[in-house]
Write a protein that holds these residues in place. Structure first.
Motif, PDB file in Angstrom:
ATOM      1  N   GLY A 433      -5.617  -1.832   7.340  1.00  0.00           N
ATOM      2  CA  GLY A 433      -4.789  -2.881   6.738  1.00  0.00           C
ATOM      3  C   GLY A 433      -4.126  -2.479   5.442  1.00  0.00           C
ATOM      4  N   VAL A 434      -3.886  -1.171   5.248  1.00  0.00           N
ATOM      5  CA  VAL A 434      -3.241  -0.690   4.023  1.00  0.00           C
ATOM      6  C   VAL A 434      -1.729  -0.810   4.194  1.00  0.00           C
ATOM      7  N   ASP A 435      -1.045  -1.425   3.213  1.00  0.00           N
ATOM      8  CA  ASP A 435       0.393  -1.676   3.291  1.00  0.00           C
ATOM      9  C   ASP A 435       1.217  -0.386   3.330  1.00  0.00           C
ATOM     10  N   ASP A 436       2.353  -0.456   4.048  1.00  0.00           N
ATOM     11  CA  ASP A 436       3.292   0.665   4.098  1.00  0.00           C
ATOM     12  C   ASP A 436       3.917   0.928   2.735  1.00  0.00           C
ATOM     13  N   ASP A 437       4.011  -0.118   1.898  1.00  0.00           N
ATOM     14  CA  ASP A 437       4.673   0.019   0.590  1.00  0.00           C
ATOM     15  C   ASP A 437       4.046   1.104  -0.287  1.00  0.00           C
ATOM     16  N   LEU A 438       2.776   1.384  -0.055  1.00  0.00           N
ATOM     17  CA  LEU A 438       2.105   2.384  -0.887  1.00  0.00           C
ATOM     18  C   LEU A 438       2.676   3.780  -0.675  1.00  0.00           C
ATOM     19  N   TYR A 439       3.341   4.004   0.466  1.00  0.00           N
ATOM     20  CA  TYR A 439       3.979   5.301   0.690  1.00  0.00           C
ATOM     21  C   TYR A 439       5.082   5.559  -0.334  1.00  0.00           C
ATOM     22  N   GLU A 440       5.600   4.475  -0.949  1.00  0.00           N
ATOM     23  CA  GLU A 440       6.689   4.626  -1.906  1.00  0.00           C
ATOM     24  C   GLU A 440       6.196   5.105  -3.273  1.00  0.00           C
ATOM     25  N   ILE A 441       4.872   5.187  -3.457  1.00  0.00           N
ATOM     26  CA  ILE A 441       4.304   5.726  -4.697  1.00  0.00           C
ATOM     27  C   ILE A 441       4.302   7.249  -4.576  1.00  0.00           C
ATOM     28  N   PRO A 442       5.050   7.971  -5.409  1.00  0.00           N
ATOM     29  CA  PRO A 442       5.104   9.433  -5.315  1.00  0.00           C
ATOM     30  C   PRO A 442       3.720  10.065  -5.417  1.00  0.00           C
ATOM     31  N   GLY A 443       3.455  10.999  -4.504  1.00  0.00           N
ATOM     32  CA  GLY A 443       2.189  11.736  -4.542  1.00  0.00           C
ATOM     33  C   GLY A 443       1.149  11.230  -3.572  1.00  0.00           C
ATOM     34  N   LEU A 444       1.270   9.997  -3.085  1.00  0.00           N
ATOM     35  CA  LEU A 444       0.288   9.454  -2.162  1.00  0.00           C
ATOM     36  C   LEU A 444       0.576   9.940  -0.729  1.00  0.00           C
ATOM     37  N   THR A 445      -0.485  10.393  -0.060  1.00  0.00           N
ATOM     38  CA  THR A 445      -0.369  10.851   1.326  1.00  0.00           C
ATOM     39  C   THR A 445      -1.133   9.897   2.234  1.00  0.00           C
ATOM     40  N   ALA A 446      -0.953  10.096   3.551  1.00  0.00           N
ATOM     41  CA  ALA A 446      -1.654   9.241   4.508  1.00  0.00           C
ATOM     42  C   ALA A 446      -3.165   9.352   4.336  1.00  0.00           C
ATOM     43  N   ALA A 447      -3.656  10.578   4.102  1.00  0.00           N
ATOM     44  CA  ALA A 447      -5.102  10.765   3.912  1.00  0.00           C
ATOM     45  C   ALA A 447      -5.594  10.024   2.676  1.00  0.00           C
ATOM     46  N   MET A 448      -4.793  10.036   1.607  1.00  0.00           N
ATOM     47  CA  MET A 448      -5.170   9.311   0.390  1.00  0.00           C
ATOM     48  C   MET A 448      -5.175   7.808   0.634  1.00  0.00           C
ATOM     49  N   LEU A 449      -4.218   7.318   1.425  1.00  0.00           N
ATOM     50  CA  LEU A 449      -4.169   5.885   1.717  1.00  0.00           C
ATOM     51  C   LEU A 449      -5.385   5.445   2.518  1.00  0.00           C
ATOM     52  N   VAL A 450      -5.864   6.309   3.405  1.00  0.00           N
ATOM     53  CA  VAL A 450      -7.086   5.995   4.150  1.00  0.00           C
ATOM     54  C   VAL A 450      -8.268   5.884   3.184  1.00  0.00           C
ATOM     55  N   ALA A 451      -8.360   6.834   2.224  1.00  0.00           N
ATOM     56  CA  ALA A 451      -9.449   6.799   1.230  1.00  0.00           C
ATOM     57  C   ALA A 451      -9.351   5.524   0.385  1.00  0.00           C
ATOM     58  N   LEU A 452      -8.118   5.149   0.004  1.00  0.00           N
ATOM     59  CA  LEU A 452      -7.939   3.914  -0.775  1.00  0.00           C
ATOM     60  C   LEU A 452      -8.352   2.694   0.036  1.00  0.00           C
ATOM     61  N   GLY A 453      -7.953   2.667   1.320  1.00  0.00           N
ATOM     62  CA  GLY A 453      -8.309   1.533   2.178  1.00  0.00           C
ATOM     63  C   GLY A 453      -9.809   1.379   2.316  1.00  0.00           C
ATOM     64  N   LYS A 454     -10.530   2.491   2.404  1.00  0.00           N
ATOM     65  CA  LYS A 454     -12.003   2.435   2.518  1.00  0.00           C
ATOM     66  C   LYS A 454     -12.634   1.896   1.236  1.00  0.00           C
ATOM     67  N   ASP A 455     -11.923   2.045   0.102  1.00  0.00           N
ATOM     68  CA  ASP A 455     -12.419   1.514  -1.179  1.00  0.00           C
ATOM     69  C   ASP A 455     -11.847   0.133  -1.494  1.00  0.00           C
ATOM     70  N   GLY A 456     -11.150  -0.480  -0.513  1.00  0.00           N
ATOM     71  CA  GLY A 456     -10.651  -1.844  -0.700  1.00  0.00           C
ATOM     72  C   GLY A 456      -9.320  -1.953  -1.397  1.00  0.00           C
ATOM     73  N   VAL A 457      -8.637  -0.819  -1.618  1.00  0.00           N
ATOM     74  CA  VAL A 457      -7.308  -0.839  -2.240  1.00  0.00           C
ATOM     75  C   VAL A 457      -6.282  -0.822  -1.117  1.00  0.00           C
ATOM     76  N   LYS A 458      -5.603  -1.967  -0.906  1.00  0.00           N
ATOM     77  CA  LYS A 458      -4.775  -2.091   0.296  1.00  0.00           C
ATOM     78  C   LYS A 458      -3.314  -2.412   0.033  1.00  0.00           C
ATOM     79  N   ASN A 459      -2.924  -2.643  -1.209  1.00  0.00           N
ATOM     80  CA  ASN A 459      -1.511  -2.905  -1.486  1.00  0.00           C
ATOM     81  C   ASN A 459      -1.166  -2.392  -2.883  1.00  0.00           C
ATOM     82  N   VAL A 460       0.102  -2.520  -3.240  1.00  0.00           N
ATOM     83  CA  VAL A 460       0.578  -1.995  -4.527  1.00  0.00           C
ATOM     84  C   VAL A 460      -0.121  -2.682  -5.693  1.00  0.00           C
ATOM     85  N   GLU A 461      -0.346  -3.993  -5.594  1.00  0.00           N
ATOM     86  CA  GLU A 461      -1.034  -4.732  -6.663  1.00  0.00           C
ATOM     87  C   GLU A 461      -2.434  -4.181  -6.879  1.00  0.00           C
TER      88      GLU A 461
END
Length: 537
Positions: A433-461
């Protein structure tokens, strides 16, 4: 006007008490005034407001009753009506106080005893305040005293004007003191407590050694030589790093002294504690080589982000580098402030061989190449598929036996392999359930977004509310040991600056800050307007 015997005696008592307790004479006189006021209230009533004044020059005592001037009297013992007050003082007005002189009074036995208690308590409080102020200002100094008693292993020291305590854990191991022994110790804390100020001394504190060297080495006292760091295993061994602001003065030689006279004086005070004196340098690699003496160091590898040093020593030097019960490497680590890992040359060779095999196996699996090609890539220093995918193809083509066509094929396979991994991570990201908008943050990769999602970070806010420590972790050092707390990006090579850049971009995107609010940074540095991002390492 002649001073009566009673007045003279009063001043003599005040002077004697002030000298004996080393407090201000006026403090004693004020205590006497308070005592007389209390005794007078016992005669005239506790609710009566009474003022006593003792002349510090003549000893003459005067006593008044204070009456508040009011429109309507509610307490006759403390108030007086305005019209009655104006009879005595025509200028009186509401809110002022009218003073009525009271005759001198004789103190009965009970009143005298009560007055004595007040004076004793006031003098004791003043004495405690004086002692606290005196020794609070001496924190960081060495004091001398004599042993007054030993209680449950704690040594009570008589400092002349007060008592101090050396707790059992602040004594050098196997050190014994008896009544009357002279003792030197370091004042490391002074606290106000109910029973009076408590002065805490230490003989194991690193700064105790620093102050002893300051007493023995004039160059340290004058500031020409500076003690940069100290690590102690009290009673056993210590390491001290020194530097000189004068290139003509050898800091190590000055601390050792002629035939070791200066350092031996410190060793004798510390019950034979062996002291290694090393020259300080701002180059960590050189410093760790000196700190691990007498062991020889073959190689030093630094990890600046984790503040960890890997040291390679000859096989026969391992036990010497580690020291008895790990003492040598532990003290070296405390001295430098970095963690130190010791490896033998054989262990390093085996590890390098293992890493070479793992990289070769990775390239064989990811690029679908034979073992020889994979080993060639690994031996050329390539450590990941990402390097092969994004490096200039000419660098691959220069490998012996490769050409441009081969290099291009390897890069294509590396790119396809990474794309397949990205697709797998992206599917997992969507499942989290991690938002697509996070791809717009320079430096973030798909693998990093998975790690963020596992820690409950799912959107830009959510990401904007993170701190750099949340992402890359932090270190806390306590008692010479460093404890590492891992962050969300523990498996990714992200620096603190890069993490702060990402967070800043998220806050801009979330609208928490405006672009014009961000100060221009020099050399690409980023200023993040959030105290939470300060490092605790």
């Amino acid at each position: 006007m002649a001073v009566s015997a009673n007045r003279l005696e009063l001043l003599q008592i005040a002077d004697a008490v002030a000298r004996e307790k080393s407090i201000d004479r006026m403090v004693v006189i004020e205590a006497m005034q308070d005592a007389m006021e209390k005794a007078a209230k016992g005669r005239y009533g506790a609710e009566t407001e009474i003022k006593v004044e003792i002349n510090p020059r003549s000893g003459e005592t005067r006593m008044w009753r204070l009456l508040e001037i009011v429109d309507t009297v509610e307490e006759t013992s403390r108030q007086i009506e305005l019209k009655h007050a104006q009879i005595k003082n025509p200028t009186a007005k509401v809110g002022d106080f009218l003073t009525e002189p009271l005759p001198p009074m004789e103190f009965g036995r009970i009143a005298a005893q009560s007055a004595k208690q007040v004076i004793v308590q006031k003098v004791r409080d003043a004495e405690r305040d004086r002692m606290y102020e005196e020794y609070f200002g001496r924190i960081g100094e060495i004091v001398n005293g004599s042993v007054k008693r030993v209680e449950y292993g704690n040594v009570i020291v008589d400092l002349g004007r007060g008592e101090a305590i050396i707790r059992r854990d602040e004594l050098i191991p196997r050190e014994m003191f008896r009544y009357g022994d002279r003792v030197r110790a370091y004042v490391y804390d002074v606290r106000r407590e109910q029973r009076g100020p408590q002065i805490f001394l230490s003989r194991t504190h690193p700064q105790f050694m620093a102050k002893l060297f300051m007493q023995e080495v004039p160059e340290i006292y004058d500031g020409v030589i500076t003690i940069r760091s100290i690590a102690r295993d009290p009673g056993s061994r210590a390491k001290i790093a020194v530097t000189s602001s004068d290139s003509s003065i050898d800091p190590v030689g000055a601390c050792v002294g002629m035939r070791g006279s200066r350092v031996q004086a410190v060793v004798a005070e510390l019950q034979g504690e062996k002291i290694d004196i090393i020259p300080w340098t701002d180059t960590i690699a050189d410093l760790v080589v000196s700190a691990l003496q007498p062991a020889d160091v073959a190689k030093v590898v630094l990890d600046e982000q984790a503040e960890r040093i890997e040291v390679v020593v000859p096989d026969e030097q391992l036990s010497l580098a580690i020291g008895r019960r790990g003492q040598n490497v532990r003290l070296a680590s405390q001295l430098i402030g970095w963690d130190i890992d010791i490896l033998t040359e054989q262990e390093e060779s085996e590890r390098r061989q293992k890493e070479f095999t793992e990289r070769s196996t990775l390239f064989m699996r990811a690029l679908d190449v034979d073992e020889m090609v994979a080993q060639l890539l690994a031996s050329e220093g390539f450590s990941s598929v990402e390097e092969l995918a994004y490096i200039d193809a000419n660098e691959i083509a220069t490998i012996e036996g490769f050409d441009e066509e081969t290099a291009g094929e390897i890069q294509n396979r590396a790119t396809e392999y990474l794309a397949a991994i990205d697709r797998a991570f992206d599917e997992e990201r969507q499942a989290l359930g991690v938002d697509d908008d996070l791809y717009e943050i320079p430096g973030l990769t798909a693998a990093m977004l998975v790690a963020l999602g596992k820690d409950g970070v799912k959107n830009v806010e959510d990401f904007a509310g993170c701190a750099a420590d949340d992402l890359i972790g932090w270190s806390e050092r306590k008692d010479g040991e460093t404890k590492r707390f891992e962050g969300t990006f523990k498996d990714f090579p992200v620096s603190r600056e890069e993490a702060e850049d990402m967070i800043l971009a998220a806050r801009l995107k979330a609208g928490w800050i405006n672009a014009e609010d961000v100060p221009e940074a020099e050399e690409g540095d980023v200023v993040v307007a959030d105290d939470a991002d300060e490092a605790t390492a």
